[in-house]
Scaffold this motif. Structure first.
Motif, short mmCIF file in Angstrom:
data_model
loop_
_atom_site.label_atom_id
_atom_site.label_comp_id
_atom_site.label_asym_id
_atom_site.label_seq_id
_atom_site.Cartn_x
_atom_site.Cartn_y
_atom_site.Cartn_z
N SER A 79 -30.93 -24.82 9.06
CA SER A 79 -29.78 -26.71 9.49
C SER A 79 -30.44 -27.37 8.36
CB SER A 79 -28.64 -26.61 10.02
OG SER A 79 -28.11 -25.79 10.68
N GLN A 314 -24.94 -24.98 4.76
CA GLN A 314 -25.56 -23.87 4.78
C GLN A 314 -25.39 -24.25 2.85
OE1 GLN A 314 -28.24 -23.19 6.59
NE2 GLN A 314 -26.08 -24.17 7.78
N ALA A 315 -26.19 -24.00 1.65
CA ALA A 315 -25.64 -23.53 1.02
C ALA A 315 -25.29 -22.45 0.32
CB ALA A 315 -28.06 -22.47 0.31
N TYR A 320 -21.36 -27.88 1.56
CA TYR A 320 -23.06 -28.32 1.58
C TYR A 320 -23.62 -29.75 1.16
CZ TYR A 320 -27.40 -26.51 -0.35
OH TYR A 320 -28.71 -26.53 -0.46
#
Length: 324
Positions: A79, A314-315, A320
């Motif tokens: 993260s 997350q990506a 994001y």
């Protein structure tokens, strides 16, 4: 412990979810109710169904987000951290008709403090989690910072749940930087609704959380038994992709393996242990923030709920942009 339903049936499970025991009157009209809600009522699931009915592509986005989330849960992701935790700036939009509804800075700050305590396991009642669930109680590790407060006087007695409070053209306040800041609207909702949130996948023009001014924070207009700021904790959980713990259906799924199956919502302050009527008659996690119990009776997230929330940052995830 229930098994996660993956991919097949994701959207159908959402659409099949039953409404809460109290009819959501404000979905179709304004309601001037000013009394304290008899029981907790969150309109997030109903609002999601309304949004999907208007936007056929939303169901697909919700399904894609669930597929992404499940994939991330099977990975060891890292993260974005600010001194050890994800940091979320909050814009508080206050819409008021009376002086009481124009809540104080102190009341707003008390809510920020509650969110920080609840999402970092520093709440004073965290240790009240029963031994049965002690191995799955979680420190989510998300910090909230007050970015700014915007105030607007209005003649409206209640706003309902059709997002009017989020639209300047309808007398509300449009969100500020909703892809990088969590917008929280404080207003009189009506219809006995304490609050509601927009799940990941919805339009950025209406993204955020709405809390009735009678149920925000721990001081000022905060009204018992919803006077410990847990309505916002519950709704921010939805904003971070958590479902109600009973899955909005009889013995439904919240997509978390470590939360026992609940046959329906719980209210008030249930005596422990409270057994489910679902398969295996498990002890229900009534103290989870995503149930409907009173503020004083909810004080934990689970480990799988934590992972589910962190996954969306997350990506490639729907939140994001908050990690950029």
């Amino acid at each position: 412990m229930k098994k996660t339903i993956f991919m097949l049936g994701i959207v159908s499970a959402i659409l099949a979810g039953c409404e809460s025991d109290e009819k959501i009157e404000s979905l179709s009209q304004e309601n001037n109710t000013t009394n304290v809600a008899a029981r907790r009522s969150c309109a997030s699931d109903e609002v999601l169904k309304e949004q999907m009915a208007k936007d056929p592509e939303l169901a697909r986005r919700i399904s894609d987000i669930e597929v992404f989330t499940q994939r991330k849960l099977n990975e060891n992701f890292e993260s974005r951290l600010v001194n050890g935790v994800i940091e979320i700036p909050i814009v508080v939009n206050v819409l008021y008709r009376t002086a009481a509804e124009n809540i104080s800075q102190a009341q707003i700050q008390s809510q920020i403090d509650v969110l920080n305590n609840d999402f970092n396991a520093t709440n004073s009642d965290y240790n009240n989690v029963p031994t049965l669930f002690s191995n799955v109680k979680a420190n989510v590790g998300i910090r909230f910072v007050l970015d700014q407060v915007v105030r607007k006087s209005t003649k409206k007695t209640s706003w309902g749940t059709r997002d009017a409070m989020k639209k300047s053209a309808q007398g509300g306040l449009s969100p500020i930087s909703p892809t990088t800041k969590l917008n929280l609207w404080v207003c009189t909702i009506g219809g006995g609704i304490l609050g509601y949130a927009q799940f990941p996948g919805g339009s950025s023009a209406t993204d955020g959380v709405v809390i009735d001014s009678k149920y925000l924070g721990t001081t000022g207009t905060a009204t018992y038994p919803y006077n410990l700021g847990r309505t916002a904790t519950h709704e921010v959980g939805h904003w971070m992709n958590l479902r109600h713990i009973w899955g909005d259906a009889t013995c439904g799924t919240d997509y978390c393996n470590d939360t026992p199956s609940h046959n329906t919502a719980n209210y008030g302050t249930p005596a422990y242990p409270h057994y489910s009527t679902c398969t295996g008659n498990p002890v229900e996690m009534t103290m989870n923030y995503m149930d409907y119990v009173d503020d004083r009776a909810m004080f934990m997230f689970s480990a799988d709920q934590k992972s589910r929330m962190l996954a969306i940052f997350q990506a490639g995830g729907p939140r994001y942009s908050f990690a950029q």
